[in-house]
Design a protein around this motif. Structure first.
Motif, PDB file in Angstrom:
ATOM      1  N   TYR A 133      42.878  40.858  47.783  1.00 25.69           N
ATOM      2  CA  TYR A 133      44.055  41.935  48.681  1.00 25.69           C
ATOM      3  C   TYR A 133      44.245  43.012  48.278  1.00 25.69           C
ATOM      4  CZ  TYR A 133      48.073  39.357  46.861  1.00 25.69           C
ATOM      5  OH  TYR A 133      48.829  38.476  45.050  1.00 25.69           O
ATOM      6  N   LEU A 134      44.538  44.107  48.657  1.00 28.25           N
ATOM      7  CA  LEU A 134      44.815  44.950  47.910  1.00 28.25           C
ATOM      8  C   LEU A 134      46.228  45.362  47.283  1.00 28.25           C
ATOM      9  CD1 LEU A 134      43.967  48.407  46.912  1.00 28.25           C
ATOM     10  CD2 LEU A 134      43.878  49.011  49.338  1.00 28.25           C
ATOM     11  N   LEU A 135      46.719  45.676  46.599  1.00 24.10           N
ATOM     12  CA  LEU A 135      47.864  45.422  46.414  1.00 24.10           C
ATOM     13  C   LEU A 135      48.341  47.599  45.503  1.00 24.10           C
ATOM     14  CD1 LEU A 135      50.777  44.089  45.643  1.00 24.10           C
ATOM     15  CD2 LEU A 135      50.036  44.178  42.729  1.00 24.10           C
ATOM     16  N   GLN A 144      50.868  51.984  41.384  1.00 25.60           N
ATOM     17  CA  GLN A 144      49.760  51.248  41.325  1.00 25.60           C
ATOM     18  C   GLN A 144      49.059  50.866  42.129  1.00 25.60           C
ATOM     19  OE1 GLN A 144      49.341  48.991  37.616  1.00 25.60           O
ATOM     20  NE2 GLN A 144      50.282  49.980  36.216  1.00 25.60           N
ATOM     21  N   LEU A 145      48.104  51.387  42.424  1.00 26.76           N
ATOM     22  CA  LEU A 145      47.029  50.684  43.290  1.00 26.76           C
ATOM     23  C   LEU A 145      46.127  49.340  42.585  1.00 26.76           C
ATOM     24  CD1 LEU A 145      46.609  53.607  45.874  1.00 26.76           C
ATOM     25  CD2 LEU A 145      47.028  51.150  47.240  1.00 26.76           C
ATOM     26  N   LEU A 146      45.731  48.249  43.147  1.00 27.54           N
ATOM     27  CA  LEU A 146      45.504  47.024  42.290  1.00 27.54           C
ATOM     28  C   LEU A 146      44.864  46.470  43.472  1.00 27.54           C
ATOM     29  CD1 LEU A 146      48.466  45.731  39.928  1.00 27.54           C
ATOM     30  CD2 LEU A 146      46.371  46.391  39.168  1.00 27.54           C
ATOM     31  N   GLY A 147      42.943  46.619  42.436  1.00 27.78           N
ATOM     32  CA  GLY A 147      42.412  45.438  43.739  1.00 27.78           C
ATOM     33  C   GLY A 147      43.020  44.115  42.688  1.00 27.78           C
ATOM     34  N   VAL A 148      43.563  42.876  44.183  1.00 28.58           N
ATOM     35  CA  VAL A 148      43.803  42.045  43.310  1.00 28.58           C
ATOM     36  C   VAL A 148      43.148  40.115  44.183  1.00 28.58           C
ATOM     37  CG1 VAL A 148      45.393  39.767  43.113  1.00 28.58           C
ATOM     38  CG2 VAL A 148      46.094  42.594  42.446  1.00 28.58           C
ATOM     39  N   GLU A 149      41.866  40.289  42.835  1.00 29.95           N
ATOM     40  CA  GLU A 149      41.157  39.259  43.200  1.00 29.95           C
ATOM     41  C   GLU A 149      40.947  38.108  42.865  1.00 29.95           C
ATOM     42  OE1 GLU A 149      38.085  41.600  40.417  1.00 29.95           O
ATOM     43  OE2 GLU A 149      37.376  43.025  41.944  1.00 29.95           O
ATOM     44  N   GLY A 150      41.909  37.482  42.705  1.00 33.63           N
ATOM     45  CA  GLY A 150      42.296  36.410  41.578  1.00 33.63           C
ATOM     46  C   GLY A 150      43.638  36.116  40.601  1.00 33.63           C
ATOM     47  N   VAL A 151      43.893  35.221  40.460  1.00 31.40           N
ATOM     48  CA  VAL A 151      45.109  35.150  39.282  1.00 31.40           C
ATOM     49  C   VAL A 151      44.600  35.702  38.056  1.00 31.40           C
ATOM     50  CG1 VAL A 151      46.826  33.802  38.181  1.00 31.40           C
ATOM     51  CG2 VAL A 151      46.044  33.074  40.492  1.00 31.40           C
ATOM     52  N   GLY A 152      44.944  36.370  37.352  1.00 35.07           N
ATOM     53  CA  GLY A 152      45.027  37.308  35.977  1.00 35.07           C
ATOM     54  C   GLY A 152      43.908  38.441  36.049  1.00 35.07           C
ATOM     55  N   ARG A 153      43.121  38.252  37.929  1.00 34.01           N
ATOM     56  CA  ARG A 153      41.875  39.536  37.253  1.00 34.01           C
ATOM     57  C   ARG A 153      42.098  39.985  38.303  1.00 34.01           C
ATOM     58  NH1 ARG A 153      37.906  35.559  40.593  1.00 34.01           N
ATOM     59  NH2 ARG A 153      36.972  37.871  40.494  1.00 34.01           N
ATOM     60  N   GLU A 264      36.444  45.321  50.576  1.00 37.02           N
ATOM     61  CA  GLU A 264      36.878  43.468  50.291  1.00 37.02           C
ATOM     62  C   GLU A 264      38.000  43.399  50.169  1.00 37.02           C
ATOM     63  OE1 GLU A 264      36.157  45.928  47.883  1.00 37.02           O
ATOM     64  OE2 GLU A 264      35.617  44.521  46.124  1.00 37.02           O
ATOM     65  N   ALA A 265      38.951  43.724  50.462  1.00 34.64           N
ATOM     66  CA  ALA A 265      40.258  43.429  51.086  1.00 34.64           C
ATOM     67  C   ALA A 265      40.229  42.943  51.738  1.00 34.64           C
ATOM     68  CB  ALA A 265      41.412  44.482  51.002  1.00 34.64           C
ATOM     69  N   THR A 266      41.364  41.488  51.947  1.00 35.52           N
ATOM     70  CA  THR A 266      41.420  40.949  52.985  1.00 35.52           C
ATOM     71  C   THR A 266      42.616  41.098  53.824  1.00 35.52           C
ATOM     72  OG1 THR A 266      42.579  39.190  51.776  1.00 35.52           O
ATOM     73  CG2 THR A 266      40.215  38.512  52.363  1.00 35.52           C
ATOM     74  N   ALA A 267      43.501  41.934  52.798  1.00 35.25           N
ATOM     75  CA  ALA A 267      44.540  42.988  53.658  1.00 35.25           C
ATOM     76  C   ALA A 267      45.838  43.548  52.673  1.00 35.25           C
ATOM     77  CB  ALA A 267      45.798  41.137  53.346  1.00 35.25           C
ATOM     78  N   LEU A 293      43.689  45.699  58.826  1.00 32.10           N
ATOM     79  CA  LEU A 293      44.259  44.987  58.217  1.00 32.10           C
ATOM     80  C   LEU A 293      45.117  44.748  58.504  1.00 32.10           C
ATOM     81  CD1 LEU A 293      42.994  46.907  54.647  1.00 32.10           C
ATOM     82  CD2 LEU A 293      42.247  44.968  55.093  1.00 32.10           C
ATOM     83  N   PRO A 294      45.884  43.516  58.403  1.00 30.88           N
ATOM     84  CA  PRO A 294      46.382  42.417  57.737  1.00 30.88           C
ATOM     85  C   PRO A 294      47.766  43.526  57.231  1.00 30.88           C
ATOM     86  CG  PRO A 294      44.931  40.629  57.754  1.00 30.88           C
ATOM     87  CD  PRO A 294      44.624  42.023  57.502  1.00 30.88           C
ATOM     88  N   PHE A 295      48.643  43.455  57.136  1.00 30.37           N
ATOM     89  CA  PHE A 295      50.013  44.400  56.636  1.00 30.37           C
ATOM     90  C   PHE A 295      50.850  42.740  56.137  1.00 30.37           C
ATOM     91  CE2 PHE A 295      53.977  46.381  55.882  1.00 30.37           C
ATOM     92  CZ  PHE A 295      53.771  46.498  54.389  1.00 30.37           C
TER      93      PHE A 295
END
Ligand code: KG4
Ligand code: ZN
Length: 350
Positions: A133-135, A144-153, A264-267, A293-295
């Motif tokens: 998800y896009l955070l 910050q804007l972060l691509g959260v790809e997984g725990v620790g990623r 690739e963000a799902t939300a 996108l879901p919010f």
């Protein structure tokens, strides 16, 4: 459902917080003590006072949380404590407490990055939120804007080149005489204000570079306030509303750019203290809808600093076997994406 139990400890700024959270997302008990009275007369957080207050309060708070839940320390599966980034005195109080509890109970320590706590907190609130998800992570020290790809990623897509947005809220509130803590006070004042009255700048809006900048907006509020000889309550409300609108516009423009950069963000997800702001939430919800996108925004209490988000980050890390030993260092600075290039002025405070 049950799942493992993690005790979470947060003390990186001016909230002393402890929570006991279970893997099925149940918060068994929690406490959050803010220190507003201690810092109010200084108009900002005084690190030494914050650290002392954490030292006074933390151990009895752990006792209260465990007693209220009817859980013995030895029934807990891991102890998660914020190990940075943040005001280092407070971080040390919390981390050393977490280490002592982990050692005494013979349980693993999880040294949590405070920003990871914010980044994963939406998954505590919403079981359906999946990676990636896009955070938008907006707090007192970070934007910050972060691509959260997984725990620790975490892939950092953008950060601020100067002030964090929460800092701009806090400083603007101070200039407008709205009191401490500034962000919520400014939001309240803005309710009755006219956001179109003061033409404030929107730094970097429309720019090709991905980052944020808020210093120019903050200074413009200072100049606009100085130009009002004897401001009325309505003047102050109008200036607060104009600032909040400009901040919303900056966040939305930069986030729109990041949506394109992270397809690739799902939300679209927002977290961190500033995510408690209703105007910002509403604007981002509109942006997400435009892009189909879901919010996702956690409840406001979970946006500002708390122990549950640290316990939850601990649970997410425990689930993948990523635990620490008692050597884990306290870190005043700790970027979520170590590969991201340093940007001038960014990440100075937590
Ligand atoms: O995440 P947080 O509790 O602590 C940090 O890690 O920094 O964020 C605190 C920041 C402060 O700048 C505070 O003024 C801001 O979040 N904040 C708000 C609101 N509630 C808290 N800013 C704007 N509107 C709010 N309602
Ligand atoms: Zn925070």
């Amino acid at each position: 459902m049950t799942g493992p139990l993690v005790l979470g400890i947060e003390s990186s700024c001016d909230e002393t917080a402890v929570a006991l959270v279970r893997g099925d997302r149940t918060i068994l008990s929690q406490r959050i003590a803010s220190q507003n009275e201690a810092h109010e007369r200084f108009g900002g957080v005084v690190p030494e006072l914050a650290a002392r207050a954490h030292a006074d309060r933390l151990a009895p708070m752990v006792e209260t949380v465990l007693t209220e839940a009817g859980i013995a320390l030895t029934d807990v599966d891991a102890i998660a404590g914020t190990a940075g980034p943040g005001l280092i005195g407070g971080v040390m109080v919390g981390l050393v407490t977490a280490k002592a509890l982990a050692f005494a109970a013979g349980k693993p320590l999880i040294a949590v990055n405070h920003l990871e706590g914010h980044a994963l907190s939406p998954r505590l609130a919403d079981a359906n939120l999946q990676f990636p998800y896009l955070l938008l992570l907006v707090s007192g020290g970070h934007c910050q804007l972060l691509g959260v790809e997984g725990v620790g990623r975490y892939r950092r897509l953008a950060t601020t080149t100067d002030d964090a947005v929460g800092e701009a809220f806090d400083k603007s509130a101070k200039v407008l005489g709205l009191g401490f803590p500034g962000g919520p006070a400014l939001e309240r004042a803005a309710h009755t204000g006219n956001p179109a009255r003061f033409p404030l700048p929107r730094p970097l809006v429309g720019s090709d570079e991905p980052h944020f900048s808020f210093a120019g907006l903050k200074s413009a509020v200072l100049r606009a306030r100085a130009a009002l000889a004897e401001p009325t309550a309505q003047d102050i409300a109008d200036l607060a509303a104009s600032f909040q609108q400009a901040a919303c516009d900056c966040l939305t423009d930069r986030t729109a750019r990041a949506i394109a950069a992270f397809p690739e963000a799902t939300a679209l997800v927002v977290a961190g203290g500033v995510a408690a702001n209703q105007a910002i939430r509403a604007t981002l919800a509109g942006l997400a809808a435009t892009h189909g996108l879901p919010f996702v925004a956690p409840p406001t209490w979970l946006c500002t600093d708390n122990g549950a988000m640290i316990a939850w980050a601990g649970l997410e890390r425990l689930a993948i076997g990523d635990v620490d030993d008692l050597h884990a260092p306290a870190r005043p600075r700790w970027p979520l994406d170590p590969a991201a290039e340093a940007v001038r002025g960014a990440g100075v405070k937590a």
